[in-house]
Scaffold this motif. Structure first.
Motif, mmCIF file in Angstrom:
data_model
loop_
_atom_site.group_PDB
_atom_site.id
_atom_site.type_symbol
_atom_site.label_atom_id
_atom_site.label_comp_id
_atom_site.label_asym_id
_atom_site.label_seq_id
_atom_site.Cartn_x
_atom_site.Cartn_y
_atom_site.Cartn_z
ATOM 1 N N ILE A 235 0.837 -1.198 0.000
ATOM 2 C CA ILE A 235 0.000 0.000 0.000
ATOM 3 C C ILE A 235 0.874 1.251 0.000
ATOM 4 O O ILE A 235 0.629 2.215 -0.741
ATOM 5 C CB ILE A 235 -0.946 -0.004 1.230
ATOM 6 C CG1 ILE A 235 -1.951 -1.150 1.118
ATOM 7 C CG2 ILE A 235 -1.669 1.331 1.359
ATOM 8 C CD1 ILE A 235 -2.945 -1.016 -0.004
ATOM 9 N N ILE A 236 1.935 1.221 0.807
ATOM 10 C CA ILE A 236 2.831 2.376 0.848
ATOM 11 C C ILE A 236 3.457 2.600 -0.539
ATOM 12 O O ILE A 236 3.501 3.725 -1.057
ATOM 13 C CB ILE A 236 3.930 2.181 1.909
ATOM 14 C CG1 ILE A 236 3.286 2.207 3.304
ATOM 15 C CG2 ILE A 236 5.002 3.268 1.805
ATOM 16 C CD1 ILE A 236 4.222 1.822 4.418
ATOM 17 N N ALA A 237 3.908 1.503 -1.150
ATOM 18 C CA ALA A 237 4.529 1.624 -2.478
ATOM 19 C C ALA A 237 3.524 2.179 -3.478
ATOM 20 O O ALA A 237 3.865 3.005 -4.337
ATOM 21 C CB ALA A 237 5.041 0.262 -2.938
ATOM 22 N N PHE A 238 2.262 1.711 -3.347
ATOM 23 C CA PHE A 238 1.248 2.198 -4.265
ATOM 24 C C PHE A 238 1.050 3.702 -4.091
ATOM 25 O O PHE A 238 0.923 4.448 -5.057
ATOM 26 C CB PHE A 238 -0.068 1.457 -4.034
ATOM 27 C CG PHE A 238 -1.090 1.760 -5.082
ATOM 28 C CD1 PHE A 238 -1.067 1.117 -6.303
ATOM 29 C CD2 PHE A 238 -2.068 2.717 -4.865
ATOM 30 C CE1 PHE A 238 -1.982 1.403 -7.280
ATOM 31 C CE2 PHE A 238 -2.998 3.013 -5.843
ATOM 32 C CZ PHE A 238 -2.958 2.351 -7.043
ATOM 33 N N ILE A 239 1.039 4.135 -2.838
ATOM 34 C CA ILE A 239 0.842 5.567 -2.584
ATOM 35 C C ILE A 239 2.000 6.372 -3.159
ATOM 36 O O ILE A 239 1.806 7.437 -3.768
ATOM 37 C CB ILE A 239 0.684 5.822 -1.065
ATOM 38 C CG1 ILE A 239 -0.642 5.233 -0.605
ATOM 39 C CG2 ILE A 239 0.760 7.303 -0.747
ATOM 40 C CD1 ILE A 239 -0.834 5.214 0.887
ATOM 41 N N VAL A 240 3.216 5.854 -3.007
ATOM 42 C CA VAL A 240 4.380 6.564 -3.560
ATOM 43 C C VAL A 240 4.254 6.680 -5.084
ATOM 44 O O VAL A 240 4.433 7.756 -5.661
ATOM 45 C CB VAL A 240 5.689 5.840 -3.175
ATOM 46 C CG1 VAL A 240 6.868 6.445 -3.932
ATOM 47 C CG2 VAL A 240 5.926 5.937 -1.679
ATOM 48 N N THR A 241 3.891 5.563 -5.712
ATOM 49 C CA THR A 241 3.719 5.585 -7.171
ATOM 50 C C THR A 241 2.653 6.596 -7.555
ATOM 51 O O THR A 241 2.816 7.401 -8.475
ATOM 52 C CB THR A 241 3.305 4.195 -7.678
ATOM 53 O OG1 THR A 241 4.151 3.222 -7.100
ATOM 54 C CG2 THR A 241 3.393 4.129 -9.179
#
Ligand SMILES: Nc1ncnc2c1ncn2[C@@H]1O[C@H](COP(=O)(O)OP(=O)(O)OP(=O)(O)O)[C@@H](O)[C@H]1O
Ligand SMILES: [Mg+2]
Lengths: 262, 356, 292
Positions: A235-241
């Protein structure tokens, strides 16, 4: 001419389901750490993990270095090709497309062989040198996106006229490049930069094979050993993307508005 | 009954009414132009005839058949687009034969028809070329051949020449007209170029803000414009504000100077304010004598246009432009000089409606 | 100015110009051409540097062949499915006549999803369709349907292909949207007034015009999936025998170390992506006489 909109709606709805369900699933899973109730425990653990902080910071630094090196490499080249060597354009475009065709794993394998510690250029001999090599690897990965973004940006401005105007005012090449061309393709470079950031931040293959403590290998490690934290990380990676893409849109829109009011 | 009949056609995009109460009857074989400024609804009307837009109200009949609800591919209408719209992936021959191919005609028939069409547009040797290998003028001729290959009942052209440069425009204009005559095909031609409309058409429909202003032959439209709009849009008319001083005696006053107006005064009352049209070529600085209108004014501006010198003469509120031929032996008059301009009674045209 | 000095100044200009792109070509040489070339040469050498075909011959052992085969299958399936589905989505967004907000939303989302790859993507699918994933659990709970009893396994061929689609479809949408914009409204209308049905327009005009971008993008998707390591590795560990994971293990020295076999594996990958590109170029020149 009235056409049925059922098909298009159906396509969009199915697409939306396919793309949203894994996100929802992941988010739900990431909240399940505490038995019987939803909590943000997984996030707390992940964000508090010194390893997370260290690897994320490391990857961020690498991404910034990649962006810097990439811009310094691509902007002058694209500019020069437009201004002086249009004949070389197909060659340069072909080269910038190569990273899409040659798998990253093959490239990094080649680096490991050519630049090993006993070679003419031992880029894997020390940690700092390997960081440099990893940066160059990432520049290679980002090359297709960076080049296309910058070239599109240059197409929008009249490179020749700008250059001649600057020359007639007595500007030298460094001045022209850094004071005239770079500011004019700032938006293009920025959108290339955010894209580069999104690609580099979680990159696994190259970092892992060059054995550097980057975010990608950390993610993999957590994935192999923990249950709920990986979902939180996803989820964190998705938010960064999402943030990177959002910033591209924001800057792109700003530029479009500026162009319209000009 | 007319071949193409448009009755009370309307079109609105949301709250915006684009075409209103459009009425037109086109005879078989007739060449009719839609002429009007940008945005007046010419394209929209044409697209309704083609079937690309559904009218908000009204009917369209072709050869007695109501086509209002039919799809474009059921109407048997030919269309030529401003952008040529040739299919880039097909050769000239394939483009021209496309309509017959999708109608599943036998190959031999298609080949013969394509050849005939290419001869008609005088490009018989270009059959194997792709559109990008043709000039703009050639592309537009191919587009014409493609539209005609299906033997349409009506041919529609939407500013087909406006993307071409001036020379080719004139040549192609004549060619389109001659092809149209040869085939005797009923044609609607959209343009905002008055010269094009005047030189090509059997009749012209002058449009403004979605309405028909006047329908008539080029001669009527040019010489007898009914409204101020038509008068100012067609040709470079002088429009003056005049007060009717004596309707019975056909006398009007321009800035206090009385003149006689022979045309268009019926149904007006003395004291009314009306717009009056006067063609530049009807006005003269010399006085041949006899029964003529005379107005005194001051030369305001002289512009040298080559073979013609255009002179503006101001009275008070009104001004007139007039053209004189350039005479190398005679310097043009100086601005500021007092002059008398003269014109025949018949040249004064009082327009419909109050002067604005 | 004499002819000589003109010639010299022109010569000077040329070498000057070359200097402007020198850094780029040096970079390309060092980080693209040489490494790849080194592997390609190494694939034909033994440990002592002598010419040999033994490495290439080694590629033809069943386990390696099957790895290539699975890689090609996964890549082809995810590329073709991604291209078809992505095409319809792009079509819906551009020409579907849907509300205006759909298109920018679709584009933004595609931008994000096409870059949401690698390890986190694997996590997301594990959390959704893994043995304890949300959808798996919901299917059992509400439909009494055990996904895994049908033979489905996320850690297998079908699971990997399904996961890859998550970035393949959006990539297709991103590339096809401008291509669909390039279809002029006039072409559709010209076809329609010449009597063509919607299907005939697509068959004779739109698809031939789009063909190069369709083909090129599908190929890009193929290469994209073929070279992917992270998603597969994080999803299946080394349980799925695909060629990138095999090569990864080779490089890491996890398995019996044979450097030159590694070169041969890499050469095989380059050959496959290279050949598919050549095929594309060939098809393109054949289908596109009409292009400048
Ligand atoms: N699809 C549409 N939606 C909303 N408004 C439209 C649409 N198509 C046309 N209009 C409006 O209808 C009016 C008439 O347009 P139309 O294209 O018929 O003008 P035109 O006479 O052909 O002008 P031009 O000479 O510039 O081609 C314009 O104000 C235009 O903005
Ligand atoms: Mg128009």
């Amino acid at each position: 001419m009235k056409r049925s909109k059922l098909g298009p709606w159906l396509a969009i709805v199915i697409g939306a389901i396919y793309f949203l369900v894994p996100l929802i699933g992941t988010f739900e899973f990431s909240l399940r750490m505490r038995r019987g109730e939803y909590s943000f425990d997984a996030y707390r653990i992940v964000l508090g993990d010194p390893q997370f902080q260290a690897t994320f910071a490391y990857s961020t630094c690498l991404a910034l270095a990649t962006i810097l090196v990439g811009a310094l490499l691509v902007v002058p080249t694209a500019y020069w090709i437009r201004l002086r060597l249009p004949g070389l354009r197909p060659v340069v475009e072909f080269i910038t497309l190569l990273p899409l065709v040659i798998p990253a794993i093959v490239l990094v394998f080649g680096y490991l062989r050519i630049y090993n510690s006993s070679s003419w250029l031992p880029l894997t001999a020390s940690d700092r040198a390997t960081d440099l090599l990893l940066t160059f690897s990432y520049v290679t990965l980002a090359l297709p996106y960076m080049y296309r973004a910058v070239d599109t940006g240059l197409r929008a401005i009249d490179v020749r006229t700008l250059t001649e105007a600057a020359e007639s005012l007595g500007a030298g090449w460094p001045t022209i490049l850094f004071r005239v061309i770079f500011p004019n393709v700032r938006v293009a470079v920025l959108s290339g930069a955010f894209l580069t950031f999104a690609i580099v931040i979680g990159e696994f293959t190259m970092a892992s094979l060059l054995d550097r403590p980057a975010f990608g290998p950390y993610l993999q490690l957590i994935g192999a050993n923990r249950a709920y934290e990986p979902s939180a990380l996803a989820i964190i990676a998705f938010i960064v993307t999402w943030a990177c893409m959002g910033l591209i849109q924001v800057f792109g829109r700003g530029a479009r508005m500026a162009a319209e009011t000009r | 009954m007319a071949f193409l009949e448009i009755k009370d056609l309307r079109k609105a995009f949301g709250p915006l009414s684009v075409v209103q109460n459009f009425e037109l009857a086109v005879e078989g074989g007739e060449f009719v132009s839609f002429l009007g400024p940008s945005g007046c609804g010419k394209t929209t009307t044409l697209r309704m005839v083609a079937g690309f837009e559904q009218p908000s109200a009204g009917t369209i009949r072709i050869n007695g058949r109501d086509v209002t609800g039919l799809r474009p591919n059921q109407r048997n209408v030919g269309m030529v687009f401003q952008s040529y719209a040739l299919f880039p992936n097909m050769t000239v021959a394939e483009n021209v034969g496309f309509g017959l191919k999708v109608a599943r005609r036998p190959a031999a028939e298609i080949g013969a028809r394509v050849e005939e069409m290419l001869r008609l547009i005088k490009l018989p040797t270009l059959a194997g070329r792709y559109p990008y290998q043709l000039s703009g003028g050639q592309q537009q001729r191919v587009a014409l051949a493609r539209a005609l290959a299906i033997k349409p009942q009506v041919l529609l052209l939407d500013e087909p020449l406006s993307a071409l440069d001036a020379k080719i425009r004139v040549a192609l204009r004549e060619e389109i007209r001659s092809v149209q005559r040869k085939l005797g095909i009923t044609t609607i031609y959209v343009t905002h170029d008055q010269e094009e409309a005047l030189s090509m058409s059997d009749r012209i429909v002058v449009m403004n803000e979605g309405r028909v202003e006047q329908i008539g032959t080029p001669f009527e439209i040019y010489n007898y414009p009914r409204t101020r709009f038509v008068a100012s849009f067609v040709g470079t008319l002088n429009i003056l504000r005049a007060r009717v001083t004596d309707a019975g005696q056909r006398r009007i006053a321009i800035d206090g100077q009385e003149i006689v107006a022979r045309r268009g005064l019926d149904g007006t009352a003395s004291g009314e304010l009306r717009a009056v049209a006067l063609r530049p070529e009807a006005v003269s600085l010399s006085d041949p004598g006899g029964e003529r209108n005379r107005l005194q004014g001051t030369i305001e501006d002289v512009s040298f246009l080559g073979s013609v010198v255009r002179i503006r003469v101001r009275f008070k509120e009104n001004a007139i432009s007039l053209d004189t031929f350039n005479n190398p032996g005679l310097a043009p008059p100086e601005p500021g000089r007092e002059v008398t301009v003269t014109f025949a009674y018949d040249d004064v045209l009082v327009l419909e409606g109050e002067a604005s | 100015m004499t002819a000589l000095s003109i010639a010299r100044s022109r010569l000077g200009q040329v070498s000057w110009s070359w200097l402007g792109v020198a850094p780029f070509f040096v970079f390309a040489l060092m980080f693209l051409i040489l490494p790849t070339g080194f592997l390609m040469v190494g694939a034909f050498q033994d440990a002592g540097g002598n010419f040999t075909l033994a490495n290439i011959a080694h590629l033809f052992q069943p386990s390696i062949l099957s790895a290539y085969w699975i890689s090609i299958e996964v890549s082809a399936v995810s590329a073709i499915a991604g291209a078809v589905i992505g095409f319809f989505l792009a079509y819906a967004g551009v020409l579907g006549g849907l509300p205006r907000w759909i298109r920018p939303t679709l584009m933004t989302f595609s931008g994000v999803a096409s870059n949401f790859a690698g390890v986190p993507l694997a996590f997301a699918f594990l959390a959704t369709l893994g043995r304890v994933g949300l959808v798996t659990a919901l299917l059992v709970k509400y439909f009494d349907f055990n996904l895994y009893s049908t033979g489905f396994n996320l850690l297998s061929f079908s699971g990997l292909a399904l996961t890859y689609l998550y970035f393949q479809i959006p990539l297709m949408v991103l590339i096809m949207t401008p291509a669909l914009d390039g279809l002029k409204r006039d072409w559709r209308e010209a076809a329609s007034i010449l009597g063509a049905s919607s299907w005939q327009y697509w068959r004779h005009v739109a698809l031939p015009v789009l063909w190069p971008s369709l083909l090129g993008t599908t190929l890009l998707l193929f290469a994209n999936a073929f070279g992917a390591v992270a998603t597969a590795y994080a999803l299946t560990g080394s349980s799925l025998n695909i060629v990138t994971i095999l090569l990864y293990a080779q490089i890491r020295g996890d398995v019996l170390h044979d450097e030159n076999l590694g070169y041969a594996l890499a050469l095989g990958m380059i050959l496959i992506t290279g050949l598919s590109n050549l095929a594309y170029i060939w098809l393109r020149t054949r289908s596109e006489k009409w292009l400048r």
